[in-house]
Design an enzyme around this catalytic site. Structure first.
Site, PDB file in Angstrom:
ATOM      1  N   GLU A   1       2.588  -0.808  -4.634  1.00 47.04           N
ATOM      2  CA  GLU A   1       1.855  -1.202  -5.021  1.00 47.04           C
ATOM      3  C   GLU A   1       0.288  -0.181  -6.139  1.00 47.04           C
ATOM      4  O   GLU A   1       0.191  -0.518  -7.154  1.00 47.04           O
ATOM      5  CB  GLU A   1       1.023  -1.858  -3.487  1.00 47.04           C
ATOM      6  CG  GLU A   1       0.584  -3.267  -3.427  1.00 47.04           C
ATOM      7  CD  GLU A   1       2.130  -3.399  -2.226  1.00 47.04           C
ATOM      8  OE1 GLU A   1       1.902  -4.834  -1.263  1.00 47.04           O
ATOM      9  OE2 GLU A   1       2.340  -2.182  -1.658  1.00 47.04           O
ATOM     10  N   GLU A  61       5.076  -5.432   4.029  1.00 46.43           N
ATOM     11  CA  GLU A  61       4.227  -6.158   4.745  1.00 46.43           C
ATOM     12  C   GLU A  61       4.134  -6.405   5.959  1.00 46.43           C
ATOM     13  O   GLU A  61       3.723  -7.047   7.031  1.00 46.43           O
ATOM     14  CB  GLU A  61       2.598  -5.681   4.225  1.00 46.43           C
ATOM     15  CG  GLU A  61       1.873  -4.561   3.453  1.00 46.43           C
ATOM     16  CD  GLU A  61       0.841  -5.180   2.441  1.00 46.43           C
ATOM     17  OE1 GLU A  61       0.157  -4.563   2.657  1.00 46.43           O
ATOM     18  OE2 GLU A  61       0.835  -5.732   1.448  1.00 46.43           O
TER      19      GLU A  61
END
Length: 986
Positions: free
Chosen positions: A860, A840
């Site tokens: 995730e 990210e």
């Protein structure tokens, strides 16, 4: 803004007259019914509504209402334009604006959804968190005459919020706050309209639109030297000071003292009517009595009608020089011609009134009053460990720092006390010669070192006469003009003192998180900046005034600026805050007022003043001379490229070995010593901050010995000495982020190899601070974010998160960057793994350069989470749907080569070459015109939100900003002249 239009009192009188006229008219035949109000286009889920009569004709109000350049003058929630104001408010026009919702600046993307000619304008916008905001503004003739302005009118605001987080409990609160704020804004709109000038090219309107203060006159010849200076060169032409020992409250409030000082400054300039001609007014915020807009009150008192008012933040001794430097910059840019700078404190009178239990009937402004701008920085003064230890006042922290200074100088306690009392005795002798000093009495070193009833111990090693004296009634007035305005006003050049350079910088905010208590990188940075810009060395500066609240502050500044530690004549021109007086935030204005006559009498010399706020935290400096400057004045933000040592962790509790670094023993006001406060450094470089038990053995040792460098064993608040042979203090640990500069390219390197560059809260804050500095750095064009040769980043530090330390920052969100990446271009240079939050981080960049063995992934889902820092969203925007889904749903990493083929990654390199390639790419971007680069990036980022019908209109709006820019003209000239362009960024 306040001070530039009729005062609220005059508006109130006009309203009262209008009401009286209306009452009389009831006895006459009924007038023709006024037109009906314009109804808003729709009602939002959480509505706000305000109706306000004003004694101003409707056409005059509407003319202001539909003028984008005037909106900042009346909309009190306005916090800035994102891309500059739109050219007009016409139906369909879109623009971005920062407005304050619930007091928090938020970016709103507005569309003008309707305009009813002469009557109404409707705005609808999207705010953060999915909130829709409506501003529906209308004006209706009241149908009644007013003595001052003819027909009155009714102003109406309808609007509110809905959607997103506003559909919960937040919605009604935002709506109520919006109604309260708009009531004040409509009052301001009435004031603006009452004073509206129909000439759109008046100097005031030109200033508001940022186009300058008319046509610049030709250079001004300096008769003494034969040199020419730019017409907009800032010069101080008058200074005045007041020291009022009477504690009579009438006329003794801070603004009244500042006005007296400004009138004295006008006499000093030799121009009694100069004050009323000011077009900019500034006020150094007072602590003893607070005003919402002190500059407006000053302007009103002297008969000035400035376009803008400026005030400093409520706490900070740096404010006086920050304000002087700021108004000098406004003058140098042609946005002002004559500026008033006032400041004062009336703490002595306030204290006398409190002792007598008498209320102070000093000026109080309406809630809506506020300055055009507030300069400076304020934040929480202490961290939790400092608060727990009782380090919550300047005297305790500066006393603690004094012991660290002693340790740096290698002196024994008695030797050091002798040295600082001799220094302060010299300061008192200088104050004795200062006609404006509060305590003009010389003291000997022995008198200062000996505790007495009048010189009681405050906190070791300081008795009272080594501390700042804040209970004073003192004020200053400084008048700054452009060279052209000073010439036009007939001020003789022998009164002129040029403001050559100003600078400011901020230390690591909390004292106990600084690498070294006895040094100040920020003071060094501002000193280097102002001296470098002025083109002088410190040895060439004959007159110096260092901010002298406590001896530790003077010594640290002298050490950083390479000034002698023991020569008072070289360090102050006032006598310092103990003897000359410490009027809250305004001391350094007195230093300027003392420097000006010295520089007039010694016209070939230079003067330097420094200022600081909080605990050696916020710093400013100014260089002055009657000699004309060699460069155009600059107010330099020295923060972005200031070399910063690693910060230390500050701990309120600790168990293990440590080395004693610094200490102080506070004293009760009417008694003996209180528990001692110490700081100790752990082997890892953290700082432990402790208040010792009241009757501990360690407290007795501190009073009898020289414990700096002793080895300790710490268990909670229990401290045991394990060794009395002094050892070196442990250095701070490695910084989690390393910042380096390669010309216009800023390189940010993650530096937590032990945890694969995982991001904890400290690292996120360091990233946010570095990105903020990059954005503020005028020299920086492009940034590169990278990790190590083997790993970019493993994402969030889960162990830290398990302790409750989530890497979320207030300004830029998760990981310190992902919610609000920089507007300037950012390149990620990736070696090894960029997983989870690491992926990210890379996706938050504008461009990605990756080694061919690098991998990217958002695993995730394997931990029951979603890549909420923008991972899923940015992958979906940049990759085919099927590929984005594969990465998001499986959590499997994907190699750089495949992502390059799909367009996510810009360049793939051999292993170990990602950073070098990223730097080449950054250099290519940095060589181009900065404004053109920023606007091109905006178009790429925003075009997805544009419909087909509006796309080219929006493109024209953005690209049109560069057509007539200085950079565009330079680019054409450089091409024709076969040379490299010299970009200005404007």
């Amino acid at each position: 803004m306040p001070g530039s239009r009729p005062s609220k009192l005059r508006i109130a009188v006009a309203v009262a007259r209008a009401a009286a006229t209306a009452a009389l008219s009831r006895r006459r035949p009924e007038p023709e019914a006024p037109p009906a109000a314009v109804e808003p286009p729709r009602r939002l889920a959480h509505p706000s509504a305000v109706t306000l009569p004003v004694p101003v004709a409707a056409d005059r109000v509407f003319a202001v209402l539909v003028n984008p350049a005037r909106m900042p003058d009346w909309l009190l929630q306005h916090a800035g334009w994102v891309d500059g104001p739109p050219a007009t408010f016409a139906e369909g026009v879109r623009f971005r604006q920062r407005i304050r919702l619930m007091g928090v600046p938020s970016e709103v993307r507005w569309t003008v959804t309707g305009v009813v000619e002469g009557r109404a304008v409707f705005f609808e916008g999207t705010a953060p968190m999915g909130i829709t905001v409506g501003f529906y503004l209308s004006v209706t003739p009241a149908g009644e005459k007013t003595p001052a302005n003819g027909d009155g009118s009714i102003l109406r605001f309808d609007g509110g919020v809905e959607g997103g987080s506003a559909d919960g409990p937040l919605g009604p609160m935002v709506a109520r706050n919006l109604a309260d704020a708009m009531r004040k804004s409509l009052t301001e709109l009435g004031q603006v309209a009452a004073d509206h000038e129909s000439d759109p090219e008046s100097p005031r309107d030109r200033a508001r639109e940022g186009r300058g203060w008319g046509v610049k006159p030709g250079p001004i010849r300096i008769e003494r030297t034969g040199e020419d200076v730019d017409a907009w060169t800032p010069v101080i032409v008058g200074v005045g000071q007041v020291s009022e020992h009477s504690t009579e409250a009438a006329g003794g409030d801070p603004v009244s003292l500042a006005v007296r000082a400004l009138r004295s400054a006008a006499q000093d300039a030799g121009s009694a009517d100069l004050l009323s001609k000011a077009d900019l007014a500034g006020y150094v915020a007072s602590v003893s009595w607070q005003y919402q807009d002190g500059a407006a009150l000053i302007a009103e008192a002297v008969g000035a009608r400035p376009d803008r008012t400026v005030q400093t933040t409520i706490f900070g001794g740096d404010g006086s020089l920050r304000l002087l430097n700021d108004v000098a910059a406004e003058i140098a840019a042609g946005r002002a011609g004559i500026a008033l700078v006032g400041g004062a404190e009336a703490a002595s009178t306030a204290a006398a009134a409190e002792r007598a239990k008498q209320p102070l009937d000093w000026p109080v402004q309406d809630d809506g009053a506020e300055p055009t701008r507030t300069i400076g920085k304020n934040a929480q003064a202490n961290n939790d460990p400092e608060t727990a230890a009782g380090l919550v006042a300047p005297i305790f922290l500066y006393a603690l720092i004094e012991s660290a200074v002693r340790g740096r100088l290698g002196q024994a306690p008695r030797e050091h006390l002798d040295r600082i009392t001799k220094l302060w005795a010299g300061f008192s002798a200088i104050a004795e010669r200062n006609p404006h000093a509060w305590q003009p009495t010389a003291h000997t070193s022995a008198q200062l070192a000996t505790p007495t009833a009048a010189n009681r111990m405050i906190s070791t090693p300081y008795p009272k006469l080594l501390t700042a004296n804040l209970q004073v009634n003192q004020g200053t007035g400084i008048i700054v003009c452009s060279a052209a305005a000073a010439t036009e006003a007939g001020i003789t050049q022998d009164r002129w003192v040029f403001v050559h350079a100003g600078a400011h910088a901020t230390e690591e905010w909390f004292v106990t998180e600084r690498a070294d208590l006895a040094s100040s990188p920020a003071i060094k940075a501002v000193g280097d900046a102002v001296l470098g810009h002025a083109g002088v060395t410190i040895d060439e500066v004959r007159h110096v005034d260092l901010y002298a609240c406590f001896p530790s502050a003077v010594q640290i500044a002298a050490l950083e600026l390479d000034l002698p530690l023991d020569d008072p004549e070289r360090l102050t021109v006032t006598g310092g805050l103990t003897f000359a007086g410490g009027p809250g935030n305004n001391y350094s204005s007195h230093a300027i007022a003392n420097l000006v006559p010295l520089l007039r009498a010694d016209p070939g010399s230079f003067g330097l003043a420094t200022a600081l706020g909080w605990y050696l935290t916020k710093h400013a400096a100014t260089v002055l001379s009657a000699r004309p400057p060699v460069r155009e004045f600059r107010d330099i933000d020295a923060d972005p490229r200031m070399p910063r040592p690693p910060a230390r962790r500050s701990l309120a509790s600790y168990t293990g070995p440590a080395v004693l670094e610094a200490y102080t023993v506070p004293y009760e006001r009417f008694g003996g010593p209180a528990p001692a406060i110490i700081t100790a450094l752990t082997p890892a470089g953290d700082r432990v901050v402790l208040k010792l038990p009241e009757f501990s053995e360690m407290s007795e040792l501190l009073a009898e010995s020289d414990p700096i460098g002793w080895q300790l064993d710490v268990t909670g608040t229990t401290v045991t000495v394990t060794g009395t042979t002094p050892v070196d203090l442990p250095p701070p640990g490695e910084p989690p982020l390393i910042v380096a500069w390669h010309g216009p390219v800023t390189v940010l390197t993650l530096n937590r190899p032990a945890v694969r560059n995982a991001i904890d809260l400290t690292t996120a804050r360091a990233l946010e601070k570095a990105i903020d500095a990059f954005e503020a750095d005028d020299q920086a064009r492009v940034a590169v974010l990278t990790g190590s040769d083997t790993v970019f980043s493993a994402g969030m530090d889960l162990k830290a998160a398990a302790r409750g330390e989530y890497p979320v920052t207030e300004g830029r969100g998760l990981l310190g960057i992902t919610a609000r990446p920089p507007a300037k271009p950012l390149i990620a240079a990736v070696e090894g793994a960029a997983l989870a939050g690491g992926c990210e981080l890379a996706l938050a960049a504008d461009l990605i350069v990756a080694a061919e063995d690098a991998v990217f992934g958002i695993p995730e889902v394997r931990r029951g989470l979603v890549a909420a820092a923008g991972g899923v969203l940015r992958l979906a925007q940049s990759l085919p749907r099927s590929t984005a889904l594969e990465m998001a749903l499986t959590g499997e990493p994907m190699p750089a080569r495949r992502l390059h083929e799909l367009g996510l990654i810009n360049r793939v390199t051999s292993p170990g070459k990602a950073l070098a390639t990223a730097l080449e790419l950054a250099a290519g971007i940095a060589a181009n015109a900065p404004l053109a680069v920023l606007l091109s990036k905006r178009i790429v980022d925003e075009h997805r939100d544009w419909g087909a019908a509006e796309a080219f209109d929006r493109l024209s709006d953005i690209s049109g900003r560069v057509i007539g820019s200085a950079d565009a003209q330079e680019g054409i000239r450089a091409f024709a002249e076969h040379r490299t362009p010299q970009w200005k960024g404007r």
